[in-house]
Design a protein around this motif. Structure first.
Motif, PDB file in Angstrom:
ATOM      1  N   LYS A 184       0.856  -1.181   0.000  1.00  0.00           N
ATOM      2  CA  LYS A 184       0.000   0.000   0.000  1.00  0.00           C
ATOM      3  C   LYS A 184       0.897   1.238   0.000  1.00  0.00           C
ATOM      4  CE  LYS A 184      -3.926  -2.274   0.440  1.00  0.00           C
ATOM      5  NZ  LYS A 184      -5.023  -2.212  -0.553  1.00  0.00           N
ATOM      6  N   GLN A 185       1.178   1.765  -1.191  1.00  0.00           N
ATOM      7  CA  GLN A 185       2.152   2.843  -1.335  1.00  0.00           C
ATOM      8  C   GLN A 185       1.833   4.076  -0.501  1.00  0.00           C
ATOM      9  OE1 GLN A 185       5.198   2.989  -3.124  1.00  0.00           O
ATOM     10  NE2 GLN A 185       4.858   0.783  -2.949  1.00  0.00           N
ATOM     11  N   VAL A 186       0.551   4.345  -0.292  1.00  0.00           N
ATOM     12  CA  VAL A 186       0.176   5.535   0.474  1.00  0.00           C
ATOM     13  C   VAL A 186       0.580   5.408   1.942  1.00  0.00           C
ATOM     14  CG1 VAL A 186      -2.144   4.753   1.124  1.00  0.00           C
ATOM     15  CG2 VAL A 186      -1.686   7.211   0.870  1.00  0.00           C
ATOM     16  N   LEU A 187       0.711   4.165   2.425  1.00  0.00           N
ATOM     17  CA  LEU A 187       1.036   3.939   3.831  1.00  0.00           C
ATOM     18  C   LEU A 187       2.554   3.901   4.030  1.00  0.00           C
ATOM     19  CD1 LEU A 187      -1.629   1.292   4.920  1.00  0.00           C
ATOM     20  CD2 LEU A 187      -1.512   3.697   5.572  1.00  0.00           C
TER      21      LEU A 187
ATOM     22  N   GLU B  36       6.230   5.815   8.193  1.00  0.00           N
ATOM     23  CA  GLU B  36       6.037   6.838   9.224  1.00  0.00           C
ATOM     24  C   GLU B  36       4.568   7.193   9.415  1.00  0.00           C
ATOM     25  OE1 GLU B  36       8.388   7.417  11.033  1.00  0.00           O
ATOM     26  OE2 GLU B  36      10.110   6.783   9.845  1.00  0.00           O
ATOM     27  N   ARG B  37       3.716   6.814   8.481  1.00  0.00           N
ATOM     28  CA  ARG B  37       2.279   7.087   8.614  1.00  0.00           C
ATOM     29  C   ARG B  37       1.561   5.989   9.385  1.00  0.00           C
ATOM     30  NH1 ARG B  37      -0.478   9.787   3.324  1.00  0.00           N
ATOM     31  NH2 ARG B  37      -2.287   9.263   4.601  1.00  0.00           N
ATOM     32  N   GLN B  38       2.244   4.869   9.610  1.00  0.00           N
ATOM     33  CA  GLN B  38       1.595   3.704  10.205  1.00  0.00           C
ATOM     34  C   GLN B  38       1.724   3.676  11.726  1.00  0.00           C
ATOM     35  OE1 GLN B  38       2.958   0.013   8.397  1.00  0.00           O
ATOM     36  NE2 GLN B  38       3.527   1.130   6.531  1.00  0.00           N
ATOM     37  N   ARG B  39       0.644   3.355  12.383  1.00  0.00           N
ATOM     38  CA  ARG B  39       0.684   2.999  13.802  1.00  0.00           C
ATOM     39  C   ARG B  39       0.081   1.614  13.908  1.00  0.00           C
ATOM     40  NH1 ARG B  39      -2.364   6.740  17.763  1.00  0.00           N
ATOM     41  NH2 ARG B  39      -0.482   8.023  17.591  1.00  0.00           N
TER      42      ARG B  39
ATOM     43  N   CYS C 111      -3.936  -1.364  11.944  1.00  0.00           N
ATOM     44  CA  CYS C 111      -3.112  -0.286  11.410  1.00  0.00           C
ATOM     45  C   CYS C 111      -3.932   0.999  11.351  1.00  0.00           C
ATOM     46  CB  CYS C 111      -2.605  -0.635  10.014  1.00  0.00           C
ATOM     47  SG  CYS C 111      -1.690   0.709   9.214  1.00  0.00           S
ATOM     48  N   LYS C 112      -3.389   2.046  11.933  1.00  0.00           N
ATOM     49  CA  LYS C 112      -4.019   3.365  11.820  1.00  0.00           C
ATOM     50  C   LYS C 112      -3.156   4.242  10.924  1.00  0.00           C
ATOM     51  CE  LYS C 112      -5.588   7.464  14.309  1.00  0.00           C
ATOM     52  NZ  LYS C 112      -5.742   8.155  15.606  1.00  0.00           N
ATOM     53  N   ASP C 113      -3.794   4.854   9.931  1.00  0.00           N
ATOM     54  CA  ASP C 113      -3.099   5.786   9.055  1.00  0.00           C
ATOM     55  C   ASP C 113      -3.021   7.132   9.765  1.00  0.00           C
ATOM     56  OD1 ASP C 113      -2.096   7.380   7.088  1.00  0.00           O
ATOM     57  OD2 ASP C 113      -3.703   7.014   5.635  1.00  0.00           O
ATOM     58  N   LEU C 114      -1.806   7.560  10.103  1.00  0.00           N
ATOM     59  CA  LEU C 114      -1.599   8.807  10.837  1.00  0.00           C
ATOM     60  C   LEU C 114      -1.682  10.036   9.940  1.00  0.00           C
ATOM     61  CD1 LEU C 114       1.345   7.679  13.128  1.00  0.00           C
ATOM     62  CD2 LEU C 114      -1.088   7.772  13.699  1.00  0.00           C
ATOM     63  N   GLY C 115      -1.865   9.817   8.641  1.00  0.00           N
ATOM     64  CA  GLY C 115      -1.982  10.935   7.717  1.00  0.00           C
ATOM     65  C   GLY C 115      -0.624  11.421   7.238  1.00  0.00           C
ATOM     66  N   PRO C 116      -0.616  12.437   6.358  1.00  0.00           N
ATOM     67  CA  PRO C 116       0.645  12.971   5.830  1.00  0.00           C
ATOM     68  C   PRO C 116       1.561  13.418   6.963  1.00  0.00           C
ATOM     69  CG  PRO C 116      -1.219  13.853   4.608  1.00  0.00           C
ATOM     70  CD  PRO C 116      -1.789  13.119   5.784  1.00  0.00           C
ATOM     71  N   GLN C 117       2.839  13.086   6.836  1.00  0.00           N
ATOM     72  CA  GLN C 117       3.813  13.387   7.885  1.00  0.00           C
ATOM     73  C   GLN C 117       4.873  14.375   7.384  1.00  0.00           C
ATOM     74  OE1 GLN C 117       3.800  11.449  11.214  1.00  0.00           O
ATOM     75  NE2 GLN C 117       1.735  11.580  10.354  1.00  0.00           N
ATOM     76  N   ILE C 118       5.549  14.993   8.335  1.00  0.00           N
ATOM     77  CA  ILE C 118       6.643  15.906   8.025  1.00  0.00           C
ATOM     78  C   ILE C 118       7.703  15.750   9.107  1.00  0.00           C
ATOM     79  CG2 ILE C 118       5.626  17.838   9.302  1.00  0.00           C
ATOM     80  CD1 ILE C 118       6.735  19.697   7.117  1.00  0.00           C
TER      81      ILE C 118
ATOM     82  N   PRO D 115       2.473  14.684  12.289  1.00  0.00           N
ATOM     83  CA  PRO D 115       1.460  15.075  11.300  1.00  0.00           C
ATOM     84  C   PRO D 115       1.741  16.457  10.724  1.00  0.00           C
ATOM     85  CG  PRO D 115       0.417  14.076  13.213  1.00  0.00           C
ATOM     86  CD  PRO D 115       1.875  14.257  13.561  1.00  0.00           C
ATOM     87  N   ILE D 116       1.545  16.610   9.417  1.00  0.00           N
ATOM     88  CA  ILE D 116       1.882  17.864   8.752  1.00  0.00           C
ATOM     89  C   ILE D 116       1.057  19.033   9.284  1.00  0.00           C
ATOM     90  CG2 ILE D 116       0.236  17.629   6.847  1.00  0.00           C
ATOM     91  CD1 ILE D 116       2.535  18.667   5.005  1.00  0.00           C
ATOM     92  N   PHE D 117      -0.114  18.750   9.846  1.00  0.00           N
ATOM     93  CA  PHE D 117      -0.950  19.811  10.423  1.00  0.00           C
ATOM     94  C   PHE D 117      -0.200  20.567  11.512  1.00  0.00           C
ATOM     95  CE2 PHE D 117      -3.851  21.063  13.884  1.00  0.00           C
ATOM     96  CZ  PHE D 117      -4.566  22.054  13.230  1.00  0.00           C
ATOM     97  N   ASN D 118       0.705  19.860  12.213  1.00  0.00           N
ATOM     98  CA  ASN D 118       1.462  20.503  13.294  1.00  0.00           C
ATOM     99  C   ASN D 118       2.322  21.653  12.795  1.00  0.00           C
ATOM    100  OD1 ASN D 118       0.322  18.626  14.933  1.00  0.00           O
ATOM    101  ND2 ASN D 118       2.213  17.673  15.619  1.00  0.00           N
ATOM    102  N   LEU D 119       2.752  21.578  11.534  1.00  0.00           N
ATOM    103  CA  LEU D 119       3.554  22.672  10.978  1.00  0.00           C
ATOM    104  C   LEU D 119       2.761  23.972  11.004  1.00  0.00           C
ATOM    105  CD1 LEU D 119       6.005  23.810   9.421  1.00  0.00           C
ATOM    106  CD2 LEU D 119       4.879  23.053   7.314  1.00  0.00           C
ATOM    107  N   PHE D 120       1.513  23.915  10.554  1.00  0.00           N
ATOM    108  CA  PHE D 120       0.678  25.117  10.502  1.00  0.00           C
ATOM    109  C   PHE D 120       0.255  25.557  11.908  1.00  0.00           C
ATOM    110  CE2 PHE D 120       0.082  22.605   6.636  1.00  0.00           C
ATOM    111  CZ  PHE D 120       0.537  23.514   5.696  1.00  0.00           C
ATOM    112  N   LYS D 121      -0.069  24.598  12.753  1.00  0.00           N
ATOM    113  CA  LYS D 121      -0.472  24.926  14.126  1.00  0.00           C
ATOM    114  C   LYS D 121       0.669  25.580  14.898  1.00  0.00           C
ATOM    115  CE  LYS D 121      -0.498  21.705  17.193  1.00  0.00           C
ATOM    116  NZ  LYS D 121      -0.789  20.475  17.981  1.00  0.00           N
ATOM    117  N   ASN D 122       1.851  24.982  14.833  1.00  0.00           N
ATOM    118  CA  ASN D 122       2.992  25.506  15.582  1.00  0.00           C
ATOM    119  C   ASN D 122       3.458  26.854  15.050  1.00  0.00           C
ATOM    120  OD1 ASN D 122       2.717  23.012  16.734  1.00  0.00           O
ATOM    121  ND2 ASN D 122       4.829  22.382  16.474  1.00  0.00           N
TER     122      ASN D 122
END
Length: 304
Positions: free
Chosen positions: A35-38, A41-44, A78-85, A156-163
């Motif tokens: 699963k290329q999308v996973l 680093e996105r996997q838990r 498996c939980k997809d943690l979403g796009p990472q940075i 998670p990439i969202f942290n970039l914008f939040k921080n």
């Protein structure tokens, strides 16, 4: 043997052929190949929850399939943690902003305070505040690349914008008022003493980070008891030095926005400190050969 990887909803994500001695990290790579999308680093990955529990144990990358007693035909979640940075990328941008934003109000007052009469020179408190602020965030960037060891490679990439919103926004808020043409500085002796103490806090914070960095190698997620210097008395001594540094900054400039920034940062550090203190006490409980966590303040002696 075959291991079924399922989503939390129960849908089968993949069925993987694995060896009992393979690491969880390698298992993640195999899942990524299917699963290329996973990206790993996105996997838990977690075990199935035990009876009466809402969630299963998280699988450690460094451990093997056999370490978790998994057998042929077993399933994991498996939980997809979403796009990472990368952590270092997030830290760079959240700290780079304050280095750029704060000086704007210092050097460009005629553009940022229209209609105000601009003084011919800055107050000494404004000069020192700019130097301290710039040094602090330059130090943070340096530590990001040369000192810190991260237990996780990404977030998670969202942290970039939040921080960035937090750091850049608070920087503009604090700098706007401290560099305002109507700003009234405190007595000069107060500024000198406060920033002298703040400088000591910066050095102490840096040394605490050096001690923490020696506790782990990159990617090491294990916990160890920090020792030496202020860590002999406080669990999160790095936060202690950081908090006292910003308290001193607030005293040195005597401005309400600086106090609000200090309170916001202090609150967040207190939350993190409580979580780490509780975690270390749970891990080092003195049982089954484990060390017993020593009695220490959490972050702010003698009160907390």
């Amino acid at each position: 043997m075959k291991i079924t990887v399922s989503s939390r909803s129960g849908k089968t994500v993949a069925i993987l052929d694995v060896d009992a001695h393979e690491t969880v990290r390698n298992l993640k790579k195999k899942l990524h190949a299917r699963k290329q999308v996973l990206h790993p680093e996105r996997q838990r990955l977690t075990l199935l929850p035990k009876e009466g529990e809402s969630r299963g144990e998280v699988l450690d990358d460094s451990k093997t399939v056999a370490d978790y007693g998994l057998k042929d035909g077993d399933a994991i979640l498996c939980k997809d943690l979403g796009p990472q940075i990368g952590y270092s990328t997030v830290f760079f941008w959240e700290y780079f902003g304050p280095l750029i934003v704060y000086p704007l109000f210092y050097y460009l007052p005629k553009y940022l305070y229209p209609g105000q009469e601009i003084p011919s020179q800055h107050a000494k408190a404004q000069d020192i505040a700019l130097a301290y602020w710039s040094f602090h965030y330059a130090k943070r960037i340096m530590e990001t690349y040369l000192v810190h060891k991260f237990g996780h490679a990404t977030m998670p990439i969202f942290n970039l914008f939040k921080n960035c919103t937090y750091y850049w926004g608070f920087t503009a808020f604090v700098s706007y008022f401290i560099n305002h043409p109507l700003y009234t500085p405190p007595p000069l002796i107060q500024t000198y003493v406060a920033f002298g103490f703040a400088a000591v806090c910066q050095i102490s914070n840096f040394w605490c980070h050096i001690l923490l960095a020696k506790l782990r190698t990159p990617g090491d997620k294990s916990y160890k008891i920090p020792r030496g210097f202020l860590f002999n008395y406080v669990t999160c001594a790095n936060y202690t030095a950081e908090a006292w540094g910003w308290i001193a900054f607030t005293v040195g400039v005597q401005a309400l926005p600086a106090a609000l920034f200090t309170l916001a940062g202090g609150y967040q550090m207190a939350v993190w400190a409580m979580q780490k203190h509780k975690r270390l006490k749970k891990i080092f409980d003195g049982k089954e050969g484990r060390a017993n966590y020593p009695k220490r303040w959490i972050i702010f002696p003698p009160f907390f």
